[in-house]
Design an enzyme around this catalytic site. Structure first.
Site, PDB file in Angstrom:
ATOM      1  N   CYS A 212      10.652   0.295   9.284  1.00 26.85           N
ATOM      2  CA  CYS A 212      12.067  -0.015   9.486  1.00 26.85           C
ATOM      3  C   CYS A 212      12.574  -0.917   8.361  1.00 26.85           C
ATOM      4  O   CYS A 212      11.978  -1.962   8.080  1.00 26.85           O
ATOM      5  CB  CYS A 212      12.248  -0.702  10.836  1.00 26.85           C
ATOM      6  N   CYS A 215      13.508  -4.593  10.183  1.00 26.28           N
ATOM      7  CA  CYS A 215      12.548  -5.534  10.765  1.00 26.28           C
ATOM      8  C   CYS A 215      11.116  -5.316  10.296  1.00 26.28           C
ATOM      9  O   CYS A 215      10.246  -6.149  10.560  1.00 26.28           O
ATOM     10  CB  CYS A 215      12.599  -5.474  12.296  1.00 26.28           C
ATOM     11  N   CYS A 234      13.783   2.772  15.468  1.00 25.31           N
ATOM     12  CA  CYS A 234      12.847   1.650  15.477  1.00 25.31           C
ATOM     13  C   CYS A 234      12.713   1.131  16.905  1.00 25.31           C
ATOM     14  O   CYS A 234      13.712   0.695  17.500  1.00 25.31           O
ATOM     15  CB  CYS A 234      13.337   0.536  14.554  1.00 25.31           C
ATOM     16  N   CYS A 237      13.737  -3.132  16.829  1.00 29.41           N
ATOM     17  CA  CYS A 237      15.062  -3.735  16.637  1.00 29.41           C
ATOM     18  C   CYS A 237      16.212  -2.802  16.995  1.00 29.41           C
ATOM     19  O   CYS A 237      17.375  -3.214  16.972  1.00 29.41           O
ATOM     20  CB  CYS A 237      15.225  -4.219  15.200  1.00 29.41           C
ATOM     21  N   ASP A 365       4.440   7.361 -17.193  1.00 29.63           N
ATOM     22  CA  ASP A 365       3.358   7.434 -16.212  1.00 29.63           C
ATOM     23  C   ASP A 365       3.455   8.761 -15.470  1.00 29.63           C
ATOM     24  O   ASP A 365       4.400   9.004 -14.714  1.00 29.63           O
ATOM     25  CB  ASP A 365       3.482   6.264 -15.236  1.00 29.63           C
TER      26      ASP A 365
END
Length: 466
Positions: A212, A215, A234, A237, A365
């Site tokens: 999340c 949170c 979530c 929260c 990269d």
């Protein structure tokens, strides 16, 4: 009359002419020249836009979404400034205005449509004040340039928060994007796809956002669309996928494009686009949302989307000896995985080309190739006749395919790009599919244009859902 502005525009236009004369594209150089001469050139030019400025940012789909919006706006007869070719750094944005300006630095247009690189957004919004900003998605991309994903999200969030007033158009299905309505404090409208819309085969993708963004607890997903896009919540929260104001349902795919029903406050309507790739539905829904917010007639929005033509390397289509050829830009694991899904779902036998470079614009990269689900592609290799690997890192691409389980007898490495393209086009497959990283895209497209016929599908070839 601003003499420095006039000199900057004149010098930039001359630089553009010289660049194109010697084989360049002139998509960024004019911006570099103009900004050296007059640092306030972008602010001066952008300030002349009559009706408003729209920006599109995020990881994947910026060019496609921006061009889809442009197609809608043109269906209404608006005049536009647009960085159509995807030059999305501040120099490319500046160059787009210079291209539209006259020799005295005067810009006459209704709207400016600007695709903006995520890392460049803070610089651009200091000089250009948009009224609408579209954010498509956030995926890992060029770690050597952007750093980890949370850094990119914060860059965009802080840039948007710095604007005094703006309306956001956000992807409800991406939790990293959806959170911006709260973190920035700006008004937002959401677009997305209803759950369980995907009927094609998908890869086993890395999820970019397991936790999340508010949170830090692990998100619960009821369904996935691809990567971290889906229906999430979530349990700690209460953060969850917001209800979209524009939502796609009843998705169908065909040989010439995609269709769905769009559910919005005005009811439901059939939407079609003439391009492949499930992810392009999100781009089309974002463009539809912009048109809806601008009070454009639904009929004109749909007409504009149907007339959209893919930009270079965005599922661009050709014909070679009567056989279809597709060219697709790939630059990160999520985009490559979706490209693989599109390939696998094409019926019949295929020839596959992969050109990988590691220039600055590609990202030095290339370890991201090991996060792409080539193992999934290997499971369908019976339908693939040949794999031709090219580019500066063609050997590493071939090595990745080897470790994914692709039959070595099907893999060749041909460093010279034109020879590699000729080789793959001569393959026995019924369809040829070409993947390229950014700096290999334009050279590949140039060779293709000399060998194959670029397709121009007519709007009538893809009828909306009934």
């Amino acid at each position: 009359m601003n003499i420095r502005l006039i000199i900057a525009v004149l010098a930039a236009k001359l630089a553009s002419f010289i660049s194109r004369r010697f084989g360049g594209r002139g998509s960024s150089l004019p911006g570099v020249v103009a900004r050296k001469i007059y640092p306030n050139v972008l602010t001066e030019l952008a300030g002349q836009v009559c009706r408003g400025i729209i920006m599109v940012t995020g990881t994947n789909g910026k060019t496609t979404t921006n061009n889809m919006i442009a197609s809608i706006m043109k269906s209404c007869g608006f005049s536009l400034v647009i960085n159509r070719e995807g030059a999305n750094l501040i120099t490319g944005v500046t160059a787009a205005f210079i291209r539209h300006a006259d020799w005295l630095g005067r810009v006459k247009c209704d709207y400016a449509l600007l695709e903006v690189d995520e890392a460049s957004l803070p610089k651009v919004v200091k000089e250009v004040q948009p009224q609408l900003v579209v954010v498509n998605n956030f995926f890992r991309d060029q770690l050597d340039r952007y750093g980890e994903l949370d850094k990119t999200v914060k860059l965009v969030s802080d840039a948007l928060q710095s604007l005094p007033q703006v309306h956001l158009v956000l992807n409800a299905d991406d939790p990293l994007v959806a959170q911006l309505s709260v973190t920035t404090g700006h008004k937002a409208s959401f677009f997305g796809l209803a759950a369980n819309q995907r009927t094609d085969t998908g890869t086993r993708q890395t999820r970019e956002a397991r936790f999340c963004p508010r949170c830090g607890c692990e998100l619960h997903y009821r369904t996935y669309q691809y990567s971290q896009l889906g229906t999430y919540s979530c349990p700690h929260c209460g953060f969850q996928r917001p209800t979209p104001q524009v939502e796609g349902i009843k998705v169908t795919t065909g040989n010439t494009g995609l269709s769905c029903l769009v559910r919005y406050s005005g009811g439901e309507t059939a939407m079609s686009v003439r391009t492949q790739g499930y992810y392009n539905l999100y781009n089309a829904l974002a463009a539809f949302t912009v048109g809806y917010l601008m009070n454009i007639e639904t009929r004109l929005i749909l007409q504009g989307l149907l007339r959209y033509k893919p930009a270079i390397g965005r599922m661009e289509t050709f014909r070679h000896n009567g056989k279809p050829v597709l060219l697709n830009l790939v630059k990160n694991p999520t985009g490559f995985n979706e490209g693989i899904a599109a390939l696998v779902n094409i019926p019949g036998s295929k020839n596959v080309f992969m050109a990988v470079n590691d220039n600055d614009a590609d990202g030095r990269d290339i370890s991201w190739l090991w996060d792409v689900d080539f193992e999934y592609l290997a499971a369908y290799q019976n339908d693939i006749e040949i794999f031709v690997c090219s580019g500066l890192r063609g050997e590493e691409m071939a090595l990745r395919l080897k470790y994914a389980g692709v039959d070595l007898q099907k893999i060749t490495v041909t460093k010279e790009l034109a020879a590699a393209i000729n080789e793959v086009l001569a393959g026995p497959g019924e369809t040829t599919y070409l993947y390229t990283t950014y700096t290999a895209l334009w050279p590949t497209q140039k060779v293709l244009c000399g060998l194959a016929v670029k397709e121009d599908l007519h709007a009538e070839s893809l009828s909306p859902l009934s």
